[in-house]
Design an enzyme around this catalytic site. Structure first.
Site, PDB file in Angstrom:
ATOM      1  N   CYS A   1      -2.244  -0.580   7.534  1.00  8.20           N
ATOM      2  CA  CYS A   1      -1.420   0.627   7.465  1.00  8.20           C
ATOM      3  C   CYS A   1      -1.481   1.406   8.777  1.00  8.20           C
ATOM      4  CB  CYS A   1      -1.853   1.491   6.290  1.00  8.20           C
ATOM      5  SG  CYS A   1      -1.521   0.696   4.696  1.00  8.20           S
TER       6      CYS A   1
ATOM      7  N   HIS B   1       0.845  -1.199   0.000  1.00 10.32           N
ATOM      8  CA  HIS B   1       0.000   0.000   0.000  1.00 10.32           C
ATOM      9  C   HIS B   1       0.878   1.246   0.000  1.00 10.32           C
ATOM     10  CE1 HIS B   1      -3.841  -2.002   1.860  1.00 10.32           C
ATOM     11  NE2 HIS B   1      -3.327  -2.702   0.851  1.00 10.32           N
TER      12      HIS B   1
ATOM     13  N   CYS C   1      -6.056   1.847   5.927  1.00 13.41           N
ATOM     14  CA  CYS C   1      -6.698   0.608   6.367  1.00 13.41           C
ATOM     15  C   CYS C   1      -6.099   0.197   7.715  1.00 13.41           C
ATOM     16  CB  CYS C   1      -6.477  -0.501   5.337  1.00 13.41           C
ATOM     17  SG  CYS C   1      -4.767  -1.091   5.244  1.00 13.41           S
TER      18      CYS C   1
ATOM     19  N   GLU D   1       0.869   3.816   1.906  1.00 18.92           N
ATOM     20  CA  GLU D   1       1.357   4.183   3.239  1.00 18.92           C
ATOM     21  C   GLU D   1       2.555   3.329   3.653  1.00 18.92           C
ATOM     22  OE1 GLU D   1      -3.247   4.301   3.634  1.00 18.92           O
ATOM     23  OE2 GLU D   1      -1.765   3.303   2.390  1.00 18.92           O
TER      24      GLU D   1
END
Length: 149
Positions: free
Chosen positions: A89, A56, A86, A58
């Site tokens: 993260c 992701h 999410c 992040e």
């Protein structure tokens, strides 16, 4: 004196990263990490390219910022991300002890708030910065994705 480097300025940089993800066929989430008004990490989703569910925006940004700083903690840093993180993260952000998270669009189904994930107690959170732009990019991506299938 007015500081031109505000939350909107840096969110626009995160949106540029999200556009790069969009162009690669990745879910369009972009992120930048900032310390003292300087971008030290830029990233976007790479889950398809790397065939890695943890890639992701992040997660990529946390790693890049930690490498830049030479340590695992992101104290004094702000993460600008186009979509609410999410729980995966958010967990990584908790352990990084990041000082501030600024996100664009909320993720009502998979965001850390809906999942009840805790952030570090010292982390400040601001949501809704350029929310419309971030949401529109996400909607456009999924509309195009559906039309291709």
């Amino acid at each position: 004196m007015i500081n031109p480097f505000d939350d909107t300025y840096f969110m626009k940089k995160a949106l540029q990263e999200a556009e790069a993800a969009f162009e690669k066929g990745e879910i369009p989430v972009g992120a930048v990490v900032v310390i003292n008004d300087k971008i030290i990490a830029r990233s976007h989703n790479l889950t398809e390219l790397l065939n890695d569910v943890t890639a992701h925006a992040e997660m990529q940004a946390i790693t890049a910022a930690a490498n830049f700083l030479g340590g695992k903690y992101l104290k004094g840093c702000t993460l600008y991300v186009t979509l609410e993180p999410c729980q995966m993260c958010a967990g990584a952000l908790y352990w990084s002890q990041i000082s501030k998270i600024v996100y664009g669009a909320s993720d009502e189904q998979r965001g850390f708030k809906a999942m009840g994930t805790q952030l570090h107690p010292k982390t400040k959170v601001i949501g809704g910065i350029l929310e419309q732009e971030a949401s529109e990019l996400m909607k456009r991506f999924f509309i195009e994705k559906r039309n291709l299938n």
